[in-house]
Design a protein around this motif. Sequence first.
Motif, PDB file in Angstrom:
ATOM      1  N   LEU A 187      -3.468 -11.886  -3.773  1.00  0.00           N
ATOM      2  CA  LEU A 187      -2.870 -10.499  -3.101  1.00  0.00           C
ATOM      3  C   LEU A 187      -3.134 -10.900  -1.101  1.00  0.00           C
ATOM      4  CD1 LEU A 187      -1.999  -8.477  -5.690  1.00  0.00           C
ATOM      5  CD2 LEU A 187      -0.850 -10.456  -4.810  1.00  0.00           C
ATOM      6  N   LEU A 188      -3.125 -10.569  -0.395  1.00  0.00           N
ATOM      7  CA  LEU A 188      -3.577  -9.986   0.929  1.00  0.00           C
ATOM      8  C   LEU A 188      -2.371  -9.027   1.054  1.00  0.00           C
ATOM      9  CD1 LEU A 188      -2.627 -13.621   2.894  1.00  0.00           C
ATOM     10  CD2 LEU A 188      -5.506 -12.644   2.176  1.00  0.00           C
ATOM     11  N   ALA A 189      -4.187  -8.352   2.205  1.00  0.00           N
ATOM     12  CA  ALA A 189      -4.400  -6.709   2.589  1.00  0.00           C
ATOM     13  C   ALA A 189      -4.772  -6.840   4.326  1.00  0.00           C
ATOM     14  CB  ALA A 189      -5.121  -5.251   1.988  1.00  0.00           C
ATOM     15  N   VAL A 190      -3.349  -6.103   4.794  1.00  0.00           N
ATOM     16  CA  VAL A 190      -3.418  -6.490   5.883  1.00  0.00           C
ATOM     17  C   VAL A 190      -5.263  -5.068   6.307  1.00  0.00           C
ATOM     18  CG1 VAL A 190      -2.392  -4.342   7.287  1.00  0.00           C
ATOM     19  CG2 VAL A 190      -2.360  -6.282   8.407  1.00  0.00           C
ATOM     20  N   SER A 191      -5.569  -4.691   5.395  1.00  0.00           N
ATOM     21  CA  SER A 191      -6.265  -3.615   6.465  1.00  0.00           C
ATOM     22  C   SER A 191      -7.250  -3.115   5.157  1.00  0.00           C
ATOM     23  CB  SER A 191      -6.488  -2.572   6.817  1.00  0.00           C
ATOM     24  OG  SER A 191      -5.798  -1.899   6.362  1.00  0.00           O
ATOM     25  N   GLY A 192      -8.763  -2.866   4.483  1.00  0.00           N
ATOM     26  CA  GLY A 192      -9.715  -2.383   4.062  1.00  0.00           C
ATOM     27  C   GLY A 192      -8.625  -1.011   3.323  1.00  0.00           C
ATOM     28  N   ALA A 193      -8.072  -0.748   3.927  1.00  0.00           N
ATOM     29  CA  ALA A 193      -7.503   0.961   3.594  1.00  0.00           C
ATOM     30  C   ALA A 193      -6.254   0.551   2.655  1.00  0.00           C
ATOM     31  CB  ALA A 193      -6.514   1.565   5.344  1.00  0.00           C
ATOM     32  N   MET A 194      -5.709  -0.013   3.626  1.00  0.00           N
ATOM     33  CA  MET A 194      -5.003  -0.953   2.161  1.00  0.00           C
ATOM     34  C   MET A 194      -4.665  -1.805   0.972  1.00  0.00           C
ATOM     35  SD  MET A 194      -1.255  -1.750   2.215  1.00  0.00           S
ATOM     36  CE  MET A 194      -0.395  -1.118   4.034  1.00  0.00           C
ATOM     37  N   LYS A 195      -6.117  -2.006   1.391  1.00  0.00           N
ATOM     38  CA  LYS A 195      -6.184  -2.845  -0.439  1.00  0.00           C
ATOM     39  C   LYS A 195      -6.486  -1.339  -0.828  1.00  0.00           C
ATOM     40  CE  LYS A 195     -10.354  -5.532  -2.691  1.00  0.00           C
ATOM     41  NZ  LYS A 195     -12.031  -6.146  -2.316  1.00  0.00           N
ATOM     42  N   ARG A 196      -7.444  -0.615  -0.912  1.00  0.00           N
ATOM     43  CA  ARG A 196      -7.365   0.856  -0.884  1.00  0.00           C
ATOM     44  C   ARG A 196      -6.196   1.559  -1.996  1.00  0.00           C
ATOM     45  NH1 ARG A 196     -11.510   0.746   2.649  1.00  0.00           N
ATOM     46  NH2 ARG A 196     -10.411   2.150   4.148  1.00  0.00           N
ATOM     47  N   SER A 197      -4.981   1.821  -1.033  1.00  0.00           N
ATOM     48  CA  SER A 197      -3.926   1.631  -1.358  1.00  0.00           C
ATOM     49  C   SER A 197      -3.220   1.201  -2.554  1.00  0.00           C
ATOM     50  CB  SER A 197      -2.850   2.056  -0.500  1.00  0.00           C
ATOM     51  OG  SER A 197      -3.242   3.023   0.527  1.00  0.00           O
ATOM     52  N   GLU A 228      -4.924  -0.276  -4.479  1.00  0.00           N
ATOM     53  CA  GLU A 228      -6.189  -0.044  -6.020  1.00  0.00           C
ATOM     54  C   GLU A 228      -5.416   0.638  -6.413  1.00  0.00           C
ATOM     55  OE1 GLU A 228      -9.963  -2.502  -5.172  1.00  0.00           O
ATOM     56  OE2 GLU A 228     -10.104  -0.667  -3.758  1.00  0.00           O
ATOM     57  N   ARG A 229      -5.119   1.748  -6.053  1.00  0.00           N
ATOM     58  CA  ARG A 229      -4.494   3.338  -6.002  1.00  0.00           C
ATOM     59  C   ARG A 229      -3.585   3.403  -7.042  1.00  0.00           C
ATOM     60  NH1 ARG A 229      -7.441   4.956  -1.452  1.00  0.00           N
ATOM     61  NH2 ARG A 229      -4.759   5.212  -0.590  1.00  0.00           N
ATOM     62  N   MET A 230      -2.643   2.150  -6.758  1.00  0.00           N
ATOM     63  CA  MET A 230      -1.246   2.199  -7.805  1.00  0.00           C
ATOM     64  C   MET A 230      -1.499   1.719  -8.604  1.00  0.00           C
ATOM     65  SD  MET A 230       0.827   0.594  -4.505  1.00  0.00           S
ATOM     66  CE  MET A 230       2.681  -0.158  -5.873  1.00  0.00           C
ATOM     67  N   GLY A 231      -3.009   0.963  -8.917  1.00  0.00           N
ATOM     68  CA  GLY A 231      -3.031  -0.173 -10.797  1.00  0.00           C
ATOM     69  C   GLY A 231      -2.916  -1.655 -10.185  1.00  0.00           C
ATOM     70  N   ILE A 232      -3.018  -1.748  -8.845  1.00  0.00           N
ATOM     71  CA  ILE A 232      -3.383  -3.486  -9.206  1.00  0.00           C
ATOM     72  C   ILE A 232      -4.965  -3.859  -8.800  1.00  0.00           C
ATOM     73  CG2 ILE A 232      -2.732  -5.105  -6.680  1.00  0.00           C
ATOM     74  CD1 ILE A 232      -0.333  -3.961  -6.082  1.00  0.00           C
ATOM     75  N   ASP A 233      -5.139  -4.427  -9.489  1.00  0.00           N
ATOM     76  CA  ASP A 233      -6.254  -5.466  -9.456  1.00  0.00           C
ATOM     77  C   ASP A 233      -6.961  -5.727  -8.134  1.00  0.00           C
ATOM     78  OD1 ASP A 233      -8.463  -6.822  -9.858  1.00  0.00           O
ATOM     79  OD2 ASP A 233      -7.754  -8.850 -11.350  1.00  0.00           O
ATOM     80  N   GLY A 234      -7.804  -5.104  -7.627  1.00  0.00           N
ATOM     81  CA  GLY A 234      -8.708  -5.625  -6.553  1.00  0.00           C
ATOM     82  C   GLY A 234      -9.410  -6.661  -6.404  1.00  0.00           C
ATOM     83  N   ASP A 235      -9.817  -7.140  -7.433  1.00  0.00           N
ATOM     84  CA  ASP A 235     -10.598  -8.662  -7.725  1.00  0.00           C
ATOM     85  C   ASP A 235      -9.623  -9.425  -7.038  1.00  0.00           C
ATOM     86  OD1 ASP A 235     -13.023  -7.292  -8.643  1.00  0.00           O
ATOM     87  OD2 ASP A 235     -12.868  -7.537 -10.337  1.00  0.00           O
ATOM     88  N   LYS A 236      -8.597  -9.404  -7.221  1.00  0.00           N
ATOM     89  CA  LYS A 236      -7.715 -10.715  -6.295  1.00  0.00           C
ATOM     90  C   LYS A 236      -7.331 -10.182  -4.878  1.00  0.00           C
ATOM     91  CE  LYS A 236      -3.401  -9.907  -9.542  1.00  0.00           C
ATOM     92  NZ  LYS A 236      -3.060 -10.366 -10.407  1.00  0.00           N
TER      93      LYS A 236
END
Length: 390
Positions: free
Chosen positions: A170-180, A182-190
């Motif tokens: 997965l890709l996230a447009v920002s670090g803040a988006m990645k944290r959002s 992860e808070r939804m329960g999406i695996d942050g490692d990928k």
Amino acid sequence: MALNILMLSTLFPDISRPNFGVFVERQARELASRPEADVTVIAPVGLPPWPFSSAGRYAALRALPRKERWRELTVYRPIFTLIPKFGRARNVGAMTRAILPLVKRLHAQRPFDVIDASFFFPDGPVAQRLSKALGIPYSVKARGADIHYWGVQPGTRKLVRRAADRAAGLLAVSGAMKRSMERMGIDGDKIRVHYTGVDLDTFELADQDAAKAALGFSGPVVLCVGALIPRKGQDLLVRALPLLPGVTLLLAGQGAYRRTLETLAQELGVERRIGFLGSVPHHKLPRIFAAADVMAMPSESEGLANAWVEALACGTPLVISDVGGARELVDRPEAGRIVDRTPEAIAEAIRDTLDDPPDRQAVRAAALRFTWEANGDTLLAHLQGIAATD
């Protein structure tokens, strides 16, 4: 051998909508310019049932070629049936059915190695189904509303979550988006952070006085670039204008919210100090950025807005709300101010910036790390990694 990439995007420019998803197109062109990558773009076009598809803006979409060369890219535009404003979860199935025969035919001619979906909805769930049919991995990019809105709506959140769980990366447009995410329960490692790019040769420093003169403006100018929708917060800028005497507000973008903003401006007596520019061609934005003293966009939610980066590249400081990747971009005083979403706080930040403007070269320095070359490097490495581990 080059990686054969199927890029799926419901937001991609065409002759009737040249500004529609220009950042996705630019990313695709950057990736396709690499000898290590071959890119085929599928940009589905949703049309309502006949006779509605023959009227208004849909007539222009219906007339688009089903396959074309678009700025050095091969782009397919298969049509699927949609029900405007309703049936959004249904669109996933309709889009998949429209795309799958084409994708299977292309895959038989030369197998794809990976699917790159540009947004989480509806692109993500469609990519998931194509991936299953072809037996290849897929990636999805989160940009903003596709997670913040579709990821929580009752009719779509399960589709978004399933697409995230089954993606190879997965890709996230920002670090803040990645944290959002992860808070939804999406695996942050990928999840990999993938910043947007900006064309630093197009969005560059220019003489501000000359730019203002060319556009017929004098005095302080505040610019907002973005669709005219409630989420972008243009109403807060209109409400801030009575607190900023002598300031002109320019709104570049279009949308049904314009009528509401015009009515509000008249009620506040500031209608003569607001310019509605409509949809400005992307290549004409640099001159408008050059004329502006401040780029203000107090959005309710964002990923990391391309307009933020483009403004900085032109030396125009920001006044933006604390959303998405704002703090990743405004990481130095010269880049601008992050403010509360109130007219008073916005007006104060704009006034302070006008009274003590930063050096425009120093403002531009904040954007120099956001290059399309870096964007392409990250995307290529991400997709190569997914294909190699499948």
